[in-house]
Design an enzyme around this catalytic site. Structure first.
Site, PDB file in Angstrom:
ATOM      1  N   SER A   1       0.858  -1.189   0.000  1.00 63.06           N
ATOM      2  CA  SER A   1       0.000   0.000   0.000  1.00 63.06           C
ATOM      3  C   SER A   1       0.893   1.237   0.000  1.00 63.06           C
ATOM      4  CB  SER A   1      -0.883  -0.006   1.261  1.00 63.06           C
ATOM      5  OG  SER A   1      -1.513   1.246   1.458  1.00 63.06           O
TER       6      SER A   1
ATOM      7  N   TYR B   1      -1.767  -0.624  10.588  1.00 68.70           N
ATOM      8  CA  TYR B   1      -1.937  -1.018   9.182  1.00 68.70           C
ATOM      9  C   TYR B   1      -0.670  -0.685   8.395  1.00 68.70           C
ATOM     10  CZ  TYR B   1      -3.697  -1.110   4.391  1.00 68.70           C
ATOM     11  OH  TYR B   1      -3.870  -1.371   3.054  1.00 68.70           O
TER      12      TYR B   1
END
Length: 247
Positions: free
Chosen positions: A143, A157
């Site tokens: 990501s 995350y």
């Protein structure tokens, strides 16, 4: 160069929706045989049926990426059905956004289990096959939060996605030569990932942020680009975002 995709066997985790589904459909149109893994087998069967109806080749296997045995079974399905595996796309992920002060430890554990251990389990399942073949391609989905820490709210995350990036680079260094490794680092992409937050205020903020999301097939095309390169070319990282995304 899409001819370099035709006939390849591609295994995809998290294939029941979002990036995984879009990638499966796209690669199938380019002639790849796709093997779809996810927990929602009914959804996998529907996607596979539609791929086959369009003239493609697809198989499915129930897969929970937090279970190493499931990843081994997924890879075994590919080898049993098509004789080999050329690409493993470690795509399954969870994004549970919340401030650290909420101490949502169960969500932290789930992200670690899915985003980090799930990738490692996929590598462990496919690497022996790749080494025996003396060829193969790992594609690990990280990501933009693995490039820059997304905080407040996305600290854990981001930690998992930084880990994916580090694991991918170490893997490339250790097994490169005949085996390729690509890390895909998307920004806001329309998928179910944005629905992973159990913290209400964070979920609302994520929903607002994702109004700028680009379609999942944007990532599918990036993945296809990495796969279609000649064997001597290894695309190591691709970062892509909505044009308007500043983070």
């Amino acid at each position: 160069m899409s001819k370099n995709i035709e006939g390849k066997v591609v295994v995809i985790t998290g294939a029941s929706s979002g990036l995984g589904e879009a990638t499966a459909r796209h690669l199938a149109t380019l002639g790849a045989s796709v093997v779809l893994g996810a927990r929602r087998v009914d959804r996998l069967n529907q996607i596979a049926a539609e791929i086959r109806a369009a003239g493609g080749k697809a198989e499915v296997a129930a897969t929970d990426v937090t279970k190493a045995d499931d990843l081994r079974a997924l890879v075994d399905t590919a080898v049993r059905s098509f004789g080999r595996i050329d690409v493993l796309i470690n795509n399954a992920g969870l994004m549970a956004i919340a401030p650290m002060s909420e101490t949502r430890v169960e969500e932290w554990d789930r992200m670690i289990d899915i985003n980090i251990k799930g990738v490692l389990y996929g590598i462990a399942a496919a690497l022996p096959v790749f080494q025996k073949q003396a060829s193969g391609h790992f594609i690990n989905v990280s990501s933009v939060a693995g490039v820059k820490v997304f905080s407040p709210g996305g600290t854990v995350y981001s930690g998992t996605k930084f880990a994916v990036r580090a694991i991918s680079e170490g893997l490339r260094h250790e097994v490169g030569g005949a085996i390729r490794t690509t890390t895909i680092l998307p920004g806001a992409v329309d998928s179910e990932l944005k629905l992973g937050s159990g913290h209400e205020a964070s979920a609302q903020a994520v929903g607002e942020f994702y109004k700028i999301a680009i379609p999942a097939d944007s990532v599918a095309r990036a993945i296809a680009y990495a796969i279609e390169q000649p064997a001597e070319v290894d695309i190591n990282e691709i970062v892509l975002r909505p044009t308007v995304q500043d983070f």
